[in-house]
Design a protein around this motif. Structure first.
Motif, PDB file in Angstrom:
ATOM      1  N   PRO A   1      53.396  44.864  46.171  1.00 22.87           N
ATOM      2  CA  PRO A   1      52.746  43.656  45.652  1.00 22.87           C
ATOM      3  C   PRO A   1      51.652  43.940  44.621  1.00 22.87           C
ATOM      4  O   PRO A   1      51.212  45.084  44.485  1.00 22.87           O
ATOM      5  CB  PRO A   1      52.121  43.040  46.911  1.00 22.87           C
ATOM      6  CG  PRO A   1      51.897  44.183  47.831  1.00 22.87           C
ATOM      7  CD  PRO A   1      52.949  45.215  47.527  1.00 22.87           C
ATOM      8  N   SER A   2      51.244  42.900  43.935  1.00 23.81           N
ATOM      9  CA  SER A   2      50.119  42.964  42.989  1.00 23.81           C
ATOM     10  C   SER A   2      49.329  41.669  43.092  1.00 23.81           C
ATOM     11  O   SER A   2      49.848  40.645  43.527  1.00 23.81           O
ATOM     12  CB  SER A   2      50.601  43.060  41.540  1.00 23.81           C
ATOM     13  OG  SER A   2      51.496  44.115  41.350  1.00 23.81           O
ATOM     14  N   ILE A   3      48.100  41.755  42.642  1.00 22.62           N
ATOM     15  CA  ILE A   3      47.268  40.552  42.528  1.00 22.62           C
ATOM     16  C   ILE A   3      46.980  40.313  41.049  1.00 22.62           C
ATOM     17  O   ILE A   3      46.616  41.240  40.322  1.00 22.62           O
ATOM     18  CB  ILE A   3      45.912  40.735  43.263  1.00 22.62           C
ATOM     19  CG1 ILE A   3      46.144  40.829  44.782  1.00 22.62           C
ATOM     20  CG2 ILE A   3      44.957  39.592  42.932  1.00 22.62           C
ATOM     21  CD1 ILE A   3      44.867  41.107  45.582  1.00 22.62           C
ATOM     22  N   VAL A   4      47.172  39.072  40.619  1.00 22.86           N
ATOM     23  CA  VAL A   4      46.733  38.676  39.276  1.00 22.86           C
ATOM     24  C   VAL A   4      45.706  37.566  39.468  1.00 22.86           C
ATOM     25  O   VAL A   4      46.033  36.511  40.022  1.00 22.86           O
ATOM     26  CB  VAL A   4      47.913  38.156  38.415  1.00 22.86           C
ATOM     27  CG1 VAL A   4      47.403  37.666  37.062  1.00 22.86           C
ATOM     28  CG2 VAL A   4      48.967  39.247  38.227  1.00 22.86           C
ATOM     29  N   GLU A   5      44.485  37.817  39.066  1.00 24.27           N
ATOM     30  CA  GLU A   5      43.463  36.761  39.130  1.00 24.27           C
ATOM     31  C   GLU A   5      43.435  36.051  37.784  1.00 24.27           C
ATOM     32  O   GLU A   5      43.252  36.684  36.736  1.00 24.27           O
ATOM     33  CB  GLU A   5      42.070  37.359  39.410  1.00 24.27           C
ATOM     34  CG  GLU A   5      40.976  36.290  39.458  1.00 24.27           C
ATOM     35  CD  GLU A   5      39.559  36.862  39.371  1.00 24.27           C
ATOM     36  OE1 GLU A   5      39.399  38.005  38.893  1.00 24.27           O
ATOM     37  OE2 GLU A   5      38.612  36.148  39.746  1.00 24.27           O
ATOM     38  N   SER A   6      43.618  34.757  37.828  1.00 21.89           N
ATOM     39  CA  SER A   6      43.637  33.973  36.589  1.00 21.89           C
ATOM     40  C   SER A   6      42.383  33.099  36.569  1.00 21.89           C
ATOM     41  O   SER A   6      42.203  32.230  37.432  1.00 21.89           O
ATOM     42  CB  SER A   6      44.917  33.122  36.571  1.00 21.89           C
ATOM     43  OG  SER A   6      45.100  32.557  35.315  1.00 21.89           O
ATOM     44  N   VAL A   7      41.537  33.351  35.598  1.00 21.70           N
ATOM     45  CA  VAL A   7      40.239  32.676  35.582  1.00 21.70           C
ATOM     46  C   VAL A   7      40.290  31.449  34.667  1.00 21.70           C
ATOM     47  O   VAL A   7      40.547  31.558  33.465  1.00 21.70           O
ATOM     48  CB  VAL A   7      39.129  33.642  35.107  1.00 21.70           C
ATOM     49  CG1 VAL A   7      37.772  32.950  35.117  1.00 21.70           C
ATOM     50  CG2 VAL A   7      39.096  34.876  36.002  1.00 21.70           C
ATOM     51  N   THR A   8      40.061  30.305  35.273  1.00 21.97           N
ATOM     52  CA  THR A   8      40.113  29.064  34.502  1.00 21.97           C
ATOM     53  C   THR A   8      39.123  28.068  35.110  1.00 21.97           C
ATOM     54  O   THR A   8      38.205  28.466  35.821  1.00 21.97           O
ATOM     55  CB  THR A   8      41.563  28.524  34.458  1.00 21.97           C
ATOM     56  OG1 THR A   8      41.595  27.355  33.634  1.00 21.97           O
ATOM     57  CG2 THR A   8      42.123  28.197  35.842  1.00 21.97           C
ATOM     58  N   MET A   9      39.301  26.789  34.813  1.00 25.63           N
ATOM     59  CA  MET A   9      38.382  25.775  35.342  1.00 25.63           C
ATOM     60  C   MET A   9      39.175  24.588  35.874  1.00 25.63           C
ATOM     61  O   MET A   9      40.178  24.192  35.278  1.00 25.63           O
ATOM     62  CB  MET A   9      37.430  25.307  34.225  1.00 25.63           C
ATOM     63  CG  MET A   9      36.488  24.194  34.635  1.00 25.63           C
ATOM     64  SD  MET A   9      35.292  24.757  35.902  1.00 25.63           S
ATOM     65  CE  MET A   9      34.365  23.256  36.193  1.00 25.63           C
ATOM     66  N   ARG A  10      38.711  24.073  36.968  1.00 25.98           N
ATOM     67  CA  ARG A  10      39.291  22.826  37.492  1.00 25.98           C
ATOM     68  C   ARG A  10      38.633  21.682  36.727  1.00 25.98           C
ATOM     69  O   ARG A  10      37.471  21.386  36.950  1.00 25.98           O
ATOM     70  CB  ARG A  10      38.977  22.742  38.997  1.00 25.98           C
ATOM     71  CG  ARG A  10      39.786  21.713  39.748  1.00 25.98           C
ATOM     72  CD  ARG A  10      39.179  21.459  41.114  1.00 25.98           C
ATOM     73  NE  ARG A  10      37.926  20.756  40.959  1.00 25.98           N
ATOM     74  CZ  ARG A  10      36.958  20.693  41.879  1.00 25.98           C
ATOM     75  NH1 ARG A  10      37.095  21.307  43.024  1.00 25.98           N
ATOM     76  NH2 ARG A  10      35.852  20.009  41.649  1.00 25.98           N
ATOM     77  N   MET A  11      39.371  21.082  35.804  1.00 29.03           N
ATOM     78  CA  MET A  11      38.756  20.129  34.876  1.00 29.03           C
ATOM     79  C   MET A  11      38.588  18.722  35.460  1.00 29.03           C
ATOM     80  O   MET A  11      37.937  17.868  34.850  1.00 29.03           O
ATOM     81  CB  MET A  11      39.556  20.065  33.572  1.00 29.03           C
ATOM     82  CG  MET A  11      39.546  21.362  32.775  1.00 29.03           C
ATOM     83  SD  MET A  11      37.891  21.947  32.329  1.00 29.03           S
ATOM     84  CE  MET A  11      37.365  20.680  31.174  1.00 29.03           C
TER      85      MET A  11
END
Ligand code: TPP
Ligand code: MG
Length: 356
Positions: free
Chosen positions: A262-272
């Motif tokens: 497995p891998s982890i991808v952290e996706s940084v965004t905003m809950r608009m």
């Protein structure tokens, strides 16, 4: 269960049922994962579809036509679409509540999702639920349930089945910044890494878990750094950049498909938006929201596509009109359908012995 690994994508739907149709991107994918013009347009189309669909859901909610909650992924379009686009046919998707675009990428129809939200007879849960809590085994979509993290062990179970059957499919699942702290996430990653399960976990860091900002949830700089504790790769990407999300997920998917774990991808965004339509997000500082607004994932990708000469203003206008009209038709048709009979509500909950 047959092994299916192809690079076919479903056609981005304009509304209506589109199952099984190979999209324009089908043959265009090059082996190193670079994207053809048709892929770029497909990504854009899915993102706009997600935004338009969810705007309609909010409108229907404010009109009192959707009961319960209405959850949207405004700000998460690049994350939901870019990640799911890295999958191939036959892979498994376990989406969360901000991932409507991922359902579309995997071939779910506007009609089915509209029926789900309006809880009408004929929906995938026969009107028992008014959100995206459904499973569609044909499309290998295993929707979330309310309990955050509870589907991760299930995703691991599917990953284990894939491995034992010597298939080559990948399981992609998601969790929010808040949800990433629940015990089942840790337990699942411990198991998935030790057993080298073909799992990709996308952590959607959208700055808030309901009203709790990330500063009050954890003190690590990057949630992806937690991957080190499991001995697996972890990467953080700009979650407003669909291409960055796609490429990071594609790498993680390739690793999983090669049964390297497995891998982890952290996706940084905003809950608009607020947590759901009933929440006006009074606790989010306006300045913070304004800064993220400038990074709107759709507007950002539009600029890239316009710069490359792939998208014109006329194309955009036509696309939006086409998607809106498809969504409107879908909503009108669903609203014409009855709710399921009340006596059906308990069906499928408890064991039902076969009729003698
Ligand atoms: C185990 C569990 N605890 C609490 C809740 C209530 N709850 C639902 S969504 C939510 C916030 C989730 O935040 P996050 O994981 O960051 O996802 P986001 O909604 O921001 O995408 C909470 C606390 C829940 N559904 N399940
Ligand atoms: Mg969050």
């Amino acid at each position: 269960m047959a092994t299916r690994v192809t690079t076919n994508k479903k056609s981005p739907p304009a509304g209506g049922r589109t199952r099984g149709s190979a999209g324009p991107a089908a043959a265009a994918r090059t082996p190193n994962g670079s994207l053809a013009k048709s892929d770029l347009l497909a990504l854009y189309r899915y993102m706009v579809l997600m935004r338009e669909f969810e705007d309609t859901i909010i409108r229907l909610y404010t009109q009192g036509k959707i009961v319960g909650g209405a959850y949207t992924g405004n700000g998460n379009e690049a994350t939901a679409v870019g990640s799911a686009y890295a999958l191939s046919d036959g892979d498994y998707l376990f989406p969360m509540h901000r991932d409507m675009g991922a359902h579309f990428v995997r071939g779910q129809s506007v009609d089915n999702l509209m029926l789900m939200h309006l809880a009408r007879k004929g929906s995938l849960t026969e009107g028992r639920d008014g959100t995206g809590h459904y499973t569609d085994r044909d499309l290998r979509i295993f929707g979330n349930i309310s309990h955050l993290g509870a589907m991760l062990p299930v995703a691991c179970g599917i990953g284990l089945a894939v491995k034992l059957r010597k298939e080559r499919n990948v399981v992609m699942t998601y969790i929010g910044d808040g949800g990433s702290n629940v015990g089942e996430v840790h337990e699942s990653l411990a198991m998935a890494s030790a057993m080298r399960l073909p799992l990709v976990l996308v952590i959607e860091n959208n700055q808030y878990a309901y009203s709790t900002p990330v500063s009050r949830q954890f003190i690590v700089e990057r949630l992806s750094s937690r991957a080190a504790g499991y001995g697996i790769p972890g990467k953080t990407v700009d979650g407003t950049d669909v291409l960055a999300v796609y490429h990071a997920c594609r790498e993680a998917v390739a690793r999983a498909r090669a049964m390297r774990g497995p891998s982890i991808v952290e996706s940084v965004t905003m809950r608009m938006h607020g947590h759901a339509a009933h929440d006006n997000a009074w606790y989010v500082p306006p300045k913070e929201l304004a800064a993220w607004k400038r990074k709107d994932p759709i507007a950002r990708f539009e600029k890239v596509l316009t710069g490359k000469g792939v998208l014109t203003a006329a194309m955009k206008k036509q696309l939006v009109a086409e998607l809106r009209s498809g969504i409107e038709k879908s909503a009108a048709a669903a609203l014409d359908l009855p709710y399921p009979p009340a006596e059906d509500a308990l069906r499928g909950v408890f064991f039902e012995p076969p009729a003698r």
